[in-house]
Design a protein around this motif. Structure first.
Motif, PDB file in Angstrom:
ATOM      1  N   PRO A 130      19.603  11.452  16.059  1.00 15.61           N
ATOM      2  CA  PRO A 130      18.853  11.850  14.807  1.00 15.61           C
ATOM      3  C   PRO A 130      18.675  10.692  13.905  1.00 15.61           C
ATOM      4  CG  PRO A 130      21.225  12.504  14.490  1.00 15.61           C
ATOM      5  CD  PRO A 130      21.087  11.852  15.425  1.00 15.61           C
ATOM      6  N   THR A 131      17.069  10.202  13.549  1.00 14.32           N
ATOM      7  CA  THR A 131      16.510   8.892  12.567  1.00 14.32           C
ATOM      8  C   THR A 131      16.149   9.896  11.698  1.00 14.32           C
ATOM      9  OG1 THR A 131      14.609   9.655  13.482  1.00 14.32           O
ATOM     10  CG2 THR A 131      16.382   8.284  14.180  1.00 14.32           C
ATOM     11  N   THR A 132      16.191   9.300  10.256  1.00 12.40           N
ATOM     12  CA  THR A 132      15.363   9.699   8.870  1.00 12.40           C
ATOM     13  C   THR A 132      14.482   8.617   8.515  1.00 12.40           C
ATOM     14  OG1 THR A 132      17.476   8.399   7.865  1.00 12.40           O
ATOM     15  CG2 THR A 132      17.991  11.015   7.996  1.00 12.40           C
ATOM     16  N   PRO A 133      13.846   8.848   8.631  1.00  5.71           N
ATOM     17  CA  PRO A 133      12.447   7.712   8.609  1.00  5.71           C
ATOM     18  C   PRO A 133      12.103   7.871   6.946  1.00  5.71           C
ATOM     19  CG  PRO A 133      12.035   9.501  10.545  1.00  5.71           C
ATOM     20  CD  PRO A 133      12.562  10.433   9.547  1.00  5.71           C
ATOM     21  N   ARG A 134      11.541   6.537   6.665  1.00 10.46           N
ATOM     22  CA  ARG A 134      11.107   7.142   4.802  1.00 10.46           C
ATOM     23  C   ARG A 134      10.028   5.320   4.809  1.00 10.46           C
ATOM     24  NH1 ARG A 134      14.862   3.800   1.300  1.00 10.46           N
ATOM     25  NH2 ARG A 134      14.043   5.676  -0.150  1.00 10.46           N
ATOM     26  N   VAL A 135       9.133   5.825   3.981  1.00  6.51           N
ATOM     27  CA  VAL A 135       8.302   4.583   3.734  1.00  6.51           C
ATOM     28  C   VAL A 135       8.677   4.409   2.215  1.00  6.51           C
ATOM     29  CG1 VAL A 135       5.957   4.372   2.865  1.00  6.51           C
ATOM     30  CG2 VAL A 135       6.285   5.474   5.316  1.00  6.51           C
ATOM     31  N   THR A 136       8.186   3.080   2.494  1.00  2.08           N
ATOM     32  CA  THR A 136       9.085   2.114   0.975  1.00  2.08           C
ATOM     33  C   THR A 136       7.525   1.354   0.976  1.00  2.08           C
ATOM     34  OG1 THR A 136       9.972   1.075   2.343  1.00  2.08           O
ATOM     35  CG2 THR A 136      11.400   2.539   0.869  1.00  2.08           C
ATOM     36  N   ASN A 137       7.212   0.996  -0.006  1.00  3.19           N
ATOM     37  CA  ASN A 137       6.496  -0.605  -1.134  1.00  3.19           C
ATOM     38  C   ASN A 137       4.744   0.219  -0.628  1.00  3.19           C
ATOM     39  OD1 ASN A 137       5.736  -2.553  -2.194  1.00  3.19           O
ATOM     40  ND2 ASN A 137       6.059  -4.264  -0.322  1.00  3.19           N
ATOM     41  N   LEU A 138       5.071   1.284  -1.109  1.00  8.40           N
ATOM     42  CA  LEU A 138       3.142   1.992   0.104  1.00  8.40           C
ATOM     43  C   LEU A 138       2.302   1.588  -1.398  1.00  8.40           C
ATOM     44  CD1 LEU A 138       1.613   3.565   1.210  1.00  8.40           C
ATOM     45  CD2 LEU A 138       1.373   5.936  -0.224  1.00  8.40           C
ATOM     46  N   LYS A 139       0.816   1.280  -1.095  1.00 14.06           N
ATOM     47  CA  LYS A 139       0.255   0.722  -1.358  1.00 14.06           C
ATOM     48  C   LYS A 139      -0.818   0.827  -0.400  1.00 14.06           C
ATOM     49  CE  LYS A 139       2.302  -4.022  -2.776  1.00 14.06           C
ATOM     50  NZ  LYS A 139       2.890  -5.184  -2.702  1.00 14.06           N
ATOM     51  N   VAL A 140      -2.464   1.538  -1.809  1.00 11.75           N
ATOM     52  CA  VAL A 140      -3.214   2.381  -1.177  1.00 11.75           C
ATOM     53  C   VAL A 140      -4.817   1.445  -1.838  1.00 11.75           C
ATOM     54  CG1 VAL A 140      -5.017   4.364  -0.948  1.00 11.75           C
ATOM     55  CG2 VAL A 140      -1.624   4.482  -0.400  1.00 11.75           C
ATOM     56  N   VAL A 141      -5.707   1.320  -0.928  1.00 12.68           N
ATOM     57  CA  VAL A 141      -7.077   0.860  -1.621  1.00 12.68           C
ATOM     58  C   VAL A 141      -7.418   1.847  -0.890  1.00 12.68           C
ATOM     59  CG1 VAL A 141      -8.570  -1.019  -1.483  1.00 12.68           C
ATOM     60  CG2 VAL A 141      -6.514  -1.208  -1.296  1.00 12.68           C
ATOM     61  N   ALA A 142      -8.595   2.242  -1.447  1.00 13.12           N
ATOM     62  CA  ALA A 142      -9.968   3.859  -1.687  1.00 13.12           C
ATOM     63  C   ALA A 142     -11.299   2.779  -1.766  1.00 13.12           C
ATOM     64  CB  ALA A 142      -9.790   4.364  -1.657  1.00 13.12           C
ATOM     65  N   ASP A 143     -12.243   2.776  -0.413  1.00 12.01           N
ATOM     66  CA  ASP A 143     -13.354   2.286  -0.693  1.00 12.01           C
ATOM     67  C   ASP A 143     -12.821   0.403  -1.745  1.00 12.01           C
ATOM     68  OD1 ASP A 143     -14.600   3.871   0.758  1.00 12.01           O
ATOM     69  OD2 ASP A 143     -14.956   6.040  -1.001  1.00 12.01           O
ATOM     70  N   ASP A 144     -11.843   0.076  -1.427  1.00  7.62           N
ATOM     71  CA  ASP A 144     -11.545  -0.934  -1.927  1.00  7.62           C
ATOM     72  C   ASP A 144     -11.586  -0.961  -3.635  1.00  7.62           C
ATOM     73  OD1 ASP A 144     -13.288  -2.383   0.302  1.00  7.62           O
ATOM     74  OD2 ASP A 144     -15.174  -2.583  -0.285  1.00  7.62           O
ATOM     75  N   GLN A 145     -11.070  -0.213  -3.858  1.00  7.56           N
ATOM     76  CA  GLN A 145     -10.701  -0.356  -5.206  1.00  7.56           C
ATOM     77  C   GLN A 145      -8.645   0.274  -4.724  1.00  7.56           C
ATOM     78  OE1 GLN A 145     -12.443   2.518  -8.112  1.00  7.56           O
ATOM     79  NE2 GLN A 145     -14.807   2.062  -7.139  1.00  7.56           N
ATOM     80  N   ALA A 146      -7.809  -0.058  -5.699  1.00  7.18           N
ATOM     81  CA  ALA A 146      -6.993  -0.017  -5.563  1.00  7.18           C
ATOM     82  C   ALA A 146      -6.061   1.221  -6.339  1.00  7.18           C
ATOM     83  CB  ALA A 146      -5.787  -1.390  -6.612  1.00  7.18           C
ATOM     84  N   VAL A 147      -5.831   1.744  -5.586  1.00  8.16           N
ATOM     85  CA  VAL A 147      -4.804   3.161  -5.649  1.00  8.16           C
ATOM     86  C   VAL A 147      -3.757   3.543  -6.823  1.00  8.16           C
ATOM     87  CG1 VAL A 147      -4.429   6.515  -5.896  1.00  8.16           C
ATOM     88  CG2 VAL A 147      -6.362   4.333  -4.751  1.00  8.16           C
ATOM     89  N   PRO A 148      -3.652   3.520  -7.723  1.00 15.30           N
ATOM     90  CA  PRO A 148      -2.161   3.393  -8.605  1.00 15.30           C
ATOM     91  C   PRO A 148      -1.342   4.799  -8.372  1.00 15.30           C
ATOM     92  CG  PRO A 148      -4.299   4.339 -10.591  1.00 15.30           C
ATOM     93  CD  PRO A 148      -4.600   4.296  -8.430  1.00 15.30           C
ATOM     94  N   ILE A 149      -0.134   4.347  -7.710  1.00 12.05           N
ATOM     95  CA  ILE A 149       0.511   5.650  -7.565  1.00 12.05           C
ATOM     96  C   ILE A 149       2.439   5.429  -8.066  1.00 12.05           C
ATOM     97  CG2 ILE A 149       2.372   6.387  -5.335  1.00 12.05           C
ATOM     98  CD1 ILE A 149      -0.084   4.727  -3.396  1.00 12.05           C
ATOM     99  N   GLN A 150       2.264   6.316  -8.246  1.00 11.68           N
ATOM    100  CA  GLN A 150       3.303   7.078  -9.528  1.00 11.68           C
ATOM    101  C   GLN A 150       4.952   6.710  -8.343  1.00 11.68           C
ATOM    102  OE1 GLN A 150       3.387  10.156 -11.045  1.00 11.68           O
ATOM    103  NE2 GLN A 150       5.975   9.548 -12.743  1.00 11.68           N
TER     104      GLN A 150
END
Length: 257
Positions: A130-150
């Motif tokens: 068993p494993t527990t995958p998790r994502v941290t420090n997510l950053k997203v850019v949509a059409d060259d614009q940074a997306v604010p993520i809460q």
């Protein structure tokens, strides 16, 4: 006319010279001869030196031979870059985590991005733990614009709203908890499951997965032909163009030391 000079024409009578004058003329002739000999020797020496092959000296403005000019490396672009699809790049870390980059190109614009984590390793070949995958420090850019993520940490499937309706999206994040380290603890061998976080955005989108180092084998358990490694170690890759809905890849790899 009589005597020894009777055969000479008028005006061509020999002049009588003294012994001193003869001696002076003789010296002049000797000096002239020496000068000619020395000049000839110098000319021969210079000619001989000039006849030897001499390598050209490179100058500041010398140009490279055409054959030694560096050849630009070809750049191959595909899904997620020039055509709709996903490009996933995984950089393994020594602790079993991955620094991930996803480049996504959608066939139609969207303002909602569904996110999906890799499966637990319970029933995955090469892991069976068993494993527990998790994502941290997510950053997203949509059409060259940074997306604010809460919330930049993802531990379960969900939808990410975008501030613009976009077709080109880039994600960067750290994936942890998705690897099973081999025993003993000093070994760098590991099994890990990875999948694009955006794989639910379009199930038929072709997906290219790249692992930058240490890859020993790759299994795609959702494909009919499950072995999806191509090439041979140390130059080993993963089958390109896997449909996004089936782009779950189980890696066997050596982690960096």
């Amino acid at each position: 006319m009589s005597g020894p000079d009777s055969r000479l024409l008028p005006g061509f009578l020999p002049e009588r010279t003294s012994g001193v004058e003869e001696t002076g003329r003789t010296r002049v002739r000797i000096l002239a001869t020496v000068a000619l000999v020395l000049g000839y020797s110098a000319t021969v020496a210079c000619s001989g030196a000039g006849a030897l092959p001499v390598a050209p000296s490179p100058g500041l403005n010398s140009s490279r031979p055409s054959g030694s000019a560096p050849t630009p490396r070809p750049t191959t672009l595909g899904p997620g870059e020039t055509v709709p699809g996903i490009q996933l790049i995984a950089v393994p870390q020594r602790n079993g985590s991955f620094d991930m980059t996803e480049n996504v190109m959608l066939p139609a614009a969207t303002d909602i991005l569904p996110l999906q984590l890799p499966s637990s390793g319970d029933h995955l070949p090469g892991m069976m733990a068993p494993t527990t995958p998790r994502v941290t420090n997510l950053k997203v850019v949509a059409d060259d614009q940074a997306v604010p993520i809460q919330h930049t940490t993802v531990t379960a499937p969900g939808d990410l709203p975008l501030t613009v309706s976009a077709t080109r999206i880039k994600l960067t994040y750290t994936l942890s908890g998705s690897a099973v380290l081999a025993s003993p603890s000093t070994s760098t061998r590991a099994g890990a499951a990875i999948r694009p976080l955006t794989s639910a955005a379009g199930g038929s989108l072709p997906t290219d997965v790249t692992v930058t180092s240490g890859l020993l084998n790759a299994i795609c358990p959702l494909l009919t032909e499950t072995r999806c490694a191509v090439g041979d170690p140390p130059i080993l890759g993963i089958q390109p163009g896997i449909p996004a809905s089936k782009a779950l890849v189980v890696l066997q790899l050596d982690l960096p030391r």
